[in-house]
Design an enzyme around this catalytic site. Structure first.
Site, PDB file in Angstrom:
ATOM      1  N   ASP A 129     -63.245 -61.677  -4.543  1.00  0.00           N
ATOM      2  CA  ASP A 129     -62.659 -62.601  -3.569  1.00  0.00           C
ATOM      3  C   ASP A 129     -61.275 -62.978  -4.082  1.00  0.00           C
ATOM      4  OD1 ASP A 129     -61.866 -64.743  -2.011  1.00  0.00           O
ATOM      5  OD2 ASP A 129     -63.671 -65.962  -2.369  1.00  0.00           O
ATOM      6  N   TRP A 153     -66.214 -71.808  -4.381  1.00  0.00           N
ATOM      7  CA  TRP A 153     -66.264 -70.612  -3.532  1.00  0.00           C
ATOM      8  C   TRP A 153     -67.179 -69.561  -4.126  1.00  0.00           C
ATOM      9  CZ3 TRP A 153     -65.128 -72.199   0.886  1.00  0.00           C
ATOM     10  CH2 TRP A 153     -64.042 -73.048   1.114  1.00  0.00           C
ATOM     11  N   LYS A 176     -54.048 -68.377   2.727  1.00  0.00           N
ATOM     12  CA  LYS A 176     -53.402 -68.944   1.546  1.00  0.00           C
ATOM     13  C   LYS A 176     -52.120 -68.187   1.190  1.00  0.00           C
ATOM     14  CE  LYS A 176     -57.578 -71.100   0.785  1.00  0.00           C
ATOM     15  NZ  LYS A 176     -58.985 -70.712   0.880  1.00  0.00           N
TER      16      LYS A 176
END
Ligand SMILES: *Cc1c(COP(=O)(O)O)cnc(C)c1O
Length: 352
Positions: free
Chosen positions: A167, A100, A191
């Site tokens: 993030d 990511w 999540k």
């Protein structure tokens, strides 16, 4: 149906009462006799959902007054670009700790100059780099608090001489974070916060408006802030579901309680991984994630047998990411400790 132990990496487990509250909202939203799926986002009932979601998140995370909270579409992946669009003038500094983070670097490059201050790619992202310098001439420093795919987690954040952007998709609300250290935090909800479809952006307004490029409306944080996160139709139902989940977090004891539960789950599982001779962890011990525990069988030929054993115990979703193989047990906020106990029992019995 017998109990399923849901270790899904995302979209992930939600508390049963959150699911129930969503069903109720779909059938009869705020006593309107209408579904939350079929009312105007500008009606007073839904505006109060947005306001309550913002207020509850502020309270849970201790977000200071100077910050705005946005609910945007496009996933965390859109934020990779949007951050750079709004903040990158001279240079963006990035910590590359996983897939990511690498995607964030890639997207930022569309906007200009990117400096990777450190990377753990040399060892298959199995640790968090610690010796690096954040250049003082960067516009911002971007990091990823938890690396969902590899299972590493930043245990602390650096003192950054420039605006810090993070993030936090896969560990937001799982531990206390000093929001005031960051200029911008973003997280896809699916999540730890709710279902897929909404991304939460927490941004301190004074970092905006400093780049020389023109920013198209949908890409512009300021536009979304000015329109109170309703520049266009927001992801109505995902926001509603996030609110139900935030209420649950608050009710059971807030982020402190989430942090305790996360530590208890992770200690239990890592203890087994470390002490069971059949398994080994894949991440440097001091950098291991409390959210995603990655491990492998020392003897790969046992894989089929092990897979059959955990499936028989009602365990779901522990296959590693397609790019890493092995196993990954994702233990997000809503995962009960009993599910981790079930997995640990399977591992113990398998060793016997
Ligand atoms: C899942 C994930 C993403 C991608 O999120 P999308 O909402 O699918 O774009 C980004 N960053 C992290 C840390 C993630 O875990």
């Amino acid at each position: 149906m017998s109990k399923v132990h849901n270790f899904s990496a995302g979209p992930s487990i939600l508390p049963k009462e959150v699911i129930d509250a969503c069903v109720e909202g779909i059938q009869n939203f705020s006593g309107t006799g209408l579904s939350v799926l079929e009312v105007s986002h500008r009606g007073k009932e839904f505006i109060s959902v947005v306001e309550e979601t913002q207020a509850t998140l502020k309270e849970l995370m201790g977000i200071p007054e100077a910050y705005e909270i946005l609910f945007l579409g496009g996933g965390a992946s859109l934020q990779f670009l949007m951050v750079a669009y709004n903040l990158l003038e001279t240079k963006g500094a990035y910590l590359k700790t996983g897939v990511w983070a690498a995607n964030a670097v890639k997207e930022a490059k569309y906007m200009g100059n990117v400096e990777v201050v450190a990377s753990s790619e040399d060892k298959n992202y199995s640790y968090i780099p610690k010796d690096y310098t954040i250049p003082a001439d960067a516009d911002y420093f971007h990091c990823t608090s938890n690396n969902t795919i590899y299972g590493s987690q930043m245990q602390s954040f650096p003192e950054s001489p420039v605006t810090m952007v993070c993030d936090m998709s896969s560990d937001i609300l799982s531990r206390q974070v000093d929001v005031s250290k960051f200029g911008l935090i973003y997280a896809g909800a699916q999540k730890n916060m709710g279902p897929a479809g909404v991304t939460v952006v927490i941004v301190r307004k004074d970092i905006l408006g400093k780049v020389s490029r023109q920013i198209p409306s949908m890409m512009n944080y300021k536009v979304h802030i000015d329109k109170e996160t309703m520049f266009n139709t927001p992801p109505v139902f995902p926001i509603f579901a996030v609110l139900q989940n935030l209420k649950w977090v608050k009710k059971v004891g807030g982020v402190d309680e989430m942090q305790k539960r996360a530590a208890a789950r992770a200690n239990l599982l890592y203890d087994e991984i470390d002490n069971n001779p059949l398994f080994k962890g894949t991440i440097a011990a001091e950098d291991r994630s409390q959210m995603n525990a990655c491990f492998v069988l020392n003897d790969e030929s046992l894989e089929e047998k092990f897979n059959a054993a955990w499936k028989a115990a009602g365990i779901s979703g522990i296959k590693g990411h397609r790019s890493t193989g092995g196993y990954r047990a994702s233990m997000y906020n809503a995962l009960p400790i009993e599910s981790v106990e079930a997995l640990v029992n399977v591992m113990r019995n398998f060793n016997k």
